[in-house]
Enzyme design. Structure first.
Site, mmCIF file in Angstrom:
data_model
loop_
_atom_site.group_PDB
_atom_site.id
_atom_site.type_symbol
_atom_site.label_atom_id
_atom_site.label_comp_id
_atom_site.label_asym_id
_atom_site.label_seq_id
_atom_site.Cartn_x
_atom_site.Cartn_y
_atom_site.Cartn_z
ATOM 1 N N GLU A 22 -11.507 57.964 -57.107
ATOM 2 C CA GLU A 22 -10.983 58.576 -56.181
ATOM 3 C C GLU A 22 -10.001 59.877 -56.481
ATOM 4 O OE1 GLU A 22 -11.098 54.607 -53.431
ATOM 5 O OE2 GLU A 22 -9.214 55.189 -54.336
ATOM 6 N N GLU A 205 -6.170 49.316 -48.397
ATOM 7 C CA GLU A 205 -4.841 49.968 -48.571
ATOM 8 C C GLU A 205 -4.129 50.632 -47.188
ATOM 9 O OE1 GLU A 205 -6.905 49.630 -52.055
ATOM 10 O OE2 GLU A 205 -7.433 51.159 -50.642
ATOM 11 N N ASP A 228 -20.271 52.275 -49.387
ATOM 12 C CA ASP A 228 -20.983 51.079 -49.119
ATOM 13 C C ASP A 228 -21.155 50.740 -47.502
ATOM 14 O OD1 ASP A 228 -19.057 48.591 -48.811
ATOM 15 O OD2 ASP A 228 -18.248 49.910 -50.476
#
Length: 260
Positions: A22, A205, A228
């Site tokens: 990321e 998060e 996903d």
């Protein structure tokens, strides 16, 4: 007078990612870089598109994000904090590669268990001790409007055939993102989370980021590309598509920096 975010004296935007994939495209685009260590973590201080930022890899989960958000607020005097990363899709109309900009978030795993049944509740509260009518955290309307304006006309490249691409460009939407310290690898749970909370995506998060930012009275955003669809095969899809979809969230984040 509004602070010019391109000046050297401007307060930075804090950017959090959970994992290296990321972080990679954001770190590669960073200029004028200096590095500092806090809380055994690396913080990259520099500029993205001319705007001062501080970039950090927090690790997975709500506690890790809370630590980094607190450091960004106190040590680096961030004027806003943004999470950039991937998530699982909950909304059945969304596809791998689509991007959800979270303007509402809640922690789906925070609540009360009674007689074996779980009821979610606003994070930091329980109904019999410090009750509240709130449930979740919302981006203020003014920031939400600026985000919507900034995204106008932005198009992302279609996924490659190797990542299941069919030539369709990823969709970018404002929506609700759920957070919990669980990787959702279950069709029934995906359907329940979408049905119960109206969530478009789920991750581990963003709800913590919103809770910390509210404490410090800081703007926040949560930008997630779908790696996903949070179903039975999501652990395979996550690994297969992570490296291709993560840069899409980063591209959206860079577009939104002037709106913060």
């Amino acid at each position: 007078m509004t602070e010019d975010p391109t000046t050297t004296k401007a307060r930075p935007v804090g950017i959090i990612c959970a994992i290296p994939a990321e972080l990679a495209s954001l770190r590669a685009a960073l200029t004028d870089v200096a590095t500092e260590e806090q809380a055994k973590l690396r913080f990259d201080i520099g500029r993205l598109a001319g705007i001062p930022v501080v970039l950090a890899e927090a690790g997975i989960g709500k506690v890790n994000t809370s630590v980094v958000a607190t450091v960004l607020a106190l040590r680096f005097d961030a004027r806003a904090i943004v999470f950039s990363g991937v998530a699982g899709g909950l909304d059945p109309t969304l596809h791998v590669g689509d991007v959800v900009v979270g303007v509402r978030t809640l922690q789906h795993d925070f609540g009360v268990i009674t007689a074996g049944a779980f009821s979610a509740y606003h994070a930091g509260h329980v109904p019999f001790f410090n009750p509240t009518d709130r449930f979740g955290f919302d981006v203020p309307a003014a920031l939400k409007n600026r985000v919507a304006t900034a995204l106008e006309g932005l198009e992302l490249p279609a996924l490659s055939a190797a990542a299941g691409g069919t030539g369709r460009r990823p969709r970018i939407m404002l929506g609700t993102i759920l957070s919990g310290d669980q990787f959702i690898n279950c069709e029934a749970t995906r359907e329940r989370l979408h049905r119960t909370f109206g969530g478009h995506a789920v991750e581990m998060e963003g709800g913590a980021l919103a809770q910390v930012c509210e404490r410090f009275d800081l703007p926040w955003l949560n930008v997630r590309s779908l790696s996903d669809l949070a179903g039975a095969e999501s652990h395979f899809d996550f690994k297969a598509y992570l490296h291709e979809v993560a840069p899409a969230a980063a591209a959206v984040l860079v577009r939104l920096l002037p709106a913060l």
